[in-house]
Design a protein around this motif. Sequence first.
Motif, PDB file in Angstrom:
ATOM      1  N   PHE A  59       0.897  -1.256  -0.019  1.00 33.30           N
ATOM      2  CA  PHE A  59       0.094  -0.019  -0.019  1.00 33.30           C
ATOM      3  C   PHE A  59       0.895   1.374  -0.091  1.00 33.30           C
ATOM      4  N   ASN A  60       0.359   2.543  -0.465  1.00 34.72           N
ATOM      5  CA  ASN A  60       1.052   3.887  -0.700  1.00 34.72           C
ATOM      6  C   ASN A  60       1.504   3.993   0.761  1.00 34.72           C
ATOM      7  N   GLY A  61       2.754   4.381   0.976  1.00 35.33           N
ATOM      8  CA  GLY A  61       2.874   4.732   2.287  1.00 35.33           C
ATOM      9  C   GLY A  61       3.089   4.000   3.596  1.00 35.33           C
ATOM     10  N   TRP A  62       2.799   2.718   3.239  1.00 31.05           N
ATOM     11  CA  TRP A  62       2.793   1.839   4.463  1.00 31.05           C
ATOM     12  C   TRP A  62       3.908   0.531   4.165  1.00 31.05           C
ATOM     13  N   PRO A  63       4.734   0.216   5.011  1.00 33.62           N
ATOM     14  CA  PRO A  63       4.928   0.769   6.466  1.00 33.62           C
ATOM     15  C   PRO A  63       5.357   1.885   6.595  1.00 33.62           C
ATOM     16  N   GLY A  64       6.087   2.642   5.577  1.00 31.58           N
ATOM     17  CA  GLY A  64       6.676   4.124   5.945  1.00 31.58           C
ATOM     18  C   GLY A  64       8.002   3.860   6.466  1.00 31.58           C
ATOM     19  N   THR A  65       8.097   4.788   7.397  1.00 29.34           N
ATOM     20  CA  THR A  65       9.369   4.753   8.115  1.00 29.34           C
ATOM     21  C   THR A  65       9.380   4.274   9.675  1.00 29.34           C
ATOM     22  N   ASN A  66       8.280   3.845   9.940  1.00 27.57           N
ATOM     23  CA  ASN A  66       8.072   3.038  11.373  1.00 27.57           C
ATOM     24  C   ASN A  66       8.481   1.777  11.413  1.00 27.57           C
ATOM     25  N   THR A  67       9.575   1.560  12.282  1.00 30.10           N
ATOM     26  CA  THR A  67      10.283   0.118  12.419  1.00 30.10           C
ATOM     27  C   THR A  67       9.244  -0.808  12.833  1.00 30.10           C
ATOM     28  N   GLY A  68       8.113  -0.566  13.770  1.00 26.72           N
ATOM     29  CA  GLY A  68       7.155  -1.417  14.125  1.00 26.72           C
ATOM     30  C   GLY A  68       6.270  -1.727  13.074  1.00 26.72           C
ATOM     31  N   MET A  69       6.017  -0.911  12.093  1.00 27.57           N
ATOM     32  CA  MET A  69       4.896  -1.155  11.254  1.00 27.57           C
ATOM     33  C   MET A  69       5.825  -2.057   9.975  1.00 27.57           C
ATOM     34  N   TYR A  70       7.091  -1.969   9.982  1.00 29.51           N
ATOM     35  CA  TYR A  70       7.750  -2.663   8.988  1.00 29.51           C
ATOM     36  C   TYR A  70       8.114  -4.009   9.427  1.00 29.51           C
ATOM     37  N   VAL A  71       8.304  -4.136  10.740  1.00 31.28           N
ATOM     38  CA  VAL A  71       8.107  -5.653  11.449  1.00 31.28           C
ATOM     39  C   VAL A  71       6.651  -6.412  11.263  1.00 31.28           C
ATOM     40  N   LEU A  72       5.607  -5.642  11.213  1.00 28.75           N
ATOM     41  CA  LEU A  72       4.336  -5.867  11.209  1.00 28.75           C
ATOM     42  C   LEU A  72       4.006  -6.524   9.833  1.00 28.75           C
ATOM     43  N   ALA A  73       4.517  -5.754   8.857  1.00 28.21           N
ATOM     44  CA  ALA A  73       4.678  -5.948   7.349  1.00 28.21           C
ATOM     45  C   ALA A  73       5.259  -7.349   6.932  1.00 28.21           C
ATOM     46  N   LEU A  74       6.407  -7.598   7.679  1.00 27.62           N
ATOM     47  CA  LEU A  74       6.913  -8.863   7.620  1.00 27.62           C
ATOM     48  C   LEU A  74       6.455 -10.010   8.063  1.00 27.62           C
TER      49      LEU A  74
END
Length: 167
Positions: A59-74
């Motif tokens: 999605f556009n802008g997801w996870p962005g620069t947030n480390t927690g959101m990147y881990v959630l994406a993984l």
Amino acid sequence: MSVSERDSSLEGMDHGDMPGMGGMSPPPPSSSMNGTTGMHRKMIMHMTFFWGKNAEILFNGWPGTNTGMYVLALVIVFVLSFLIEWLSHCQLTKSGSSNVAAGLLQTFLHALRVGLAYIVMLAVMSFNVGVLLVAVADHTLGFFFFASRIFNKSAAVTGSDLPPMSC
């Protein structure tokens, strides 16, 4: 249309500083382009593999620069890959069920598996090495649990409800 008619029809137009165009200029940049001003974007779309948490996945802008959101994406890619392998090697139809019911279930499972596989493929197309590694590792782990003879000795004999995925 004669040359004089054409020239008179262009008199009211602003053609900018172009030679012979009488002041024609491009329209000003719009400030409504994806929530950014002009042509500047906050995220870079990578077209080669890169390593880092600053990515756009699915999605556009997801996870962005947030480390927690990147881990959630993984984690989401991990769960989807695992689910794909489970769907590829499970047997949910009973041997005594009707052909129509079994066929409808197989069709639904196939559509679900293919849809999830496309979502994982699109996530990998973010060109983020972390996403690629998670997807490959989890397909491997899912195969290890659901298809290898270590955990499921009858897998080679019974098969699954779905045919194997092919590229």
